[in-house]
Scaffold this motif. Structure first.
Motif, mmCIF file in Angstrom:
data_model
loop_
_atom_site.group_PDB
_atom_site.id
_atom_site.type_symbol
_atom_site.label_atom_id
_atom_site.label_comp_id
_atom_site.label_asym_id
_atom_site.label_seq_id
_atom_site.Cartn_x
_atom_site.Cartn_y
_atom_site.Cartn_z
ATOM 1 N N SER A 29 0.828 -1.210 0.000
ATOM 2 C CA SER A 29 0.000 0.000 0.000
ATOM 3 C C SER A 29 0.859 1.254 0.000
ATOM 4 O O SER A 29 0.511 2.255 -0.650
ATOM 5 C CB SER A 29 -0.958 -0.009 1.193
ATOM 6 N N SER A 30 2.012 1.241 0.687
ATOM 7 C CA SER A 30 2.915 2.400 0.682
ATOM 8 C C SER A 30 3.469 2.643 -0.716
ATOM 9 O O SER A 30 3.606 3.785 -1.155
ATOM 10 C CB SER A 30 4.065 2.199 1.663
ATOM 11 N N GLU A 33 0.800 4.230 -2.761
ATOM 12 C CA GLU A 33 0.647 5.637 -2.368
ATOM 13 C C GLU A 33 1.761 6.477 -3.001
ATOM 14 O O GLU A 33 1.534 7.595 -3.456
ATOM 15 C CB GLU A 33 0.675 5.774 -0.839
ATOM 16 N N TYR A 34 2.954 5.910 -3.026
ATOM 17 C CA TYR A 34 4.075 6.606 -3.675
ATOM 18 C C TYR A 34 3.776 6.836 -5.157
ATOM 19 O O TYR A 34 4.000 7.917 -5.693
ATOM 20 C CB TYR A 34 5.362 5.793 -3.493
ATOM 21 N N ILE A 38 1.487 10.415 -3.235
ATOM 22 C CA ILE A 38 1.335 10.701 -1.799
ATOM 23 C C ILE A 38 2.668 10.403 -1.137
ATOM 24 O O ILE A 38 3.145 9.271 -1.170
ATOM 25 C CB ILE A 38 0.213 9.846 -1.175
#
Length: 197
Positions: A29-30, A33-34, A38
């Motif tokens: 999920s990170s 997001e990147y 985000i």
């Protein structure tokens, strides 16, 4: 972290994103997001907590792990969980170092000399002062590191220290100076048994 995300983006046409993230130990999920633009920023509270942990960790010369850091922070009135401290420390790559424990030896049993007979075995329980003295050497750790050595003579009848000496080295003169002090203070009669290893 950005380099890892860039590598995943570059290789995602060849491998599954989940496989790349698991292999590189980053959150899927990170990564997404990147990709969505985000960026990750520490919250103000988390940044303040990181600073507090940093002050304790480095202020104690990297000797404190998460438990001791937590206790130090609680003493300052800061409530924080140990697992959060561990996570913050891991993120910063702060790992407590454990100094090697060292206990100096005060007796050298490898001298090859013949031991004197143990006259205390024949004496039994002393019935008067200055009938038998025993001696030993111990070490005293210094707050800044290093050691001092303490030699003392004990009267077996009264259980009282009758002579002592402290020095930075452990040589024969240490025990002799302690004995001389005891002899000049107590002035024992002839027949005194002086026992030391």
């Amino acid at each position: 972290m950005r380099l890892i995300y860039q590598f995943i983006k570059q290789e995602e046409s060849h491998f599954a994103v989940r496989l790349l993230c698991n292999t590189l130990k980053v959150s899927t999920s990170s990564y997404y997001e990147y990709r969505a633009g985000i960026t990750f920023q520490l919250s103000i509270t988390e940044q303040e907590m990181t600073n507090s942990v940093q002050d304790v960790f480095w202020g104690n010369r990297r000797r404190y792990a998460s438990r001791r850091v937590q206790k130090a922070l609680q003493e300052q009135g800061i409530e924080v969980g140990r697992h959060q401290i561990r996570r913050l420390m891991k993120r910063q790559n702060w790992q407590a170092i454990q100094p090697r424990s060292f206990v100096p030896r005060t007796t050298d049993s490898r001298h090859g000399l013949q031991a004197c007979p143990n006259l205390l075995l024949e004496l039994g329980q002393p019935v008067r002062p200055d009938q038998a003295w025993v001696s030993d050497i111990t070490y005293l750790p210094l707050s800044g590191g290093g050691w001092l050595y303490l030699a003392s003579w004990l009267d077996l009848f009264s259980r009282r220290v009758v002579g002592w000496c402290v020095d930075v080295t452990m040589e024969e003169s240490l025990i002799i100076r302690a004995f001389d002090q005891a002899a000049s203070l107590r002035r024992p009669q002839s027949g005194l048994i002086a026992h030391s290893d």
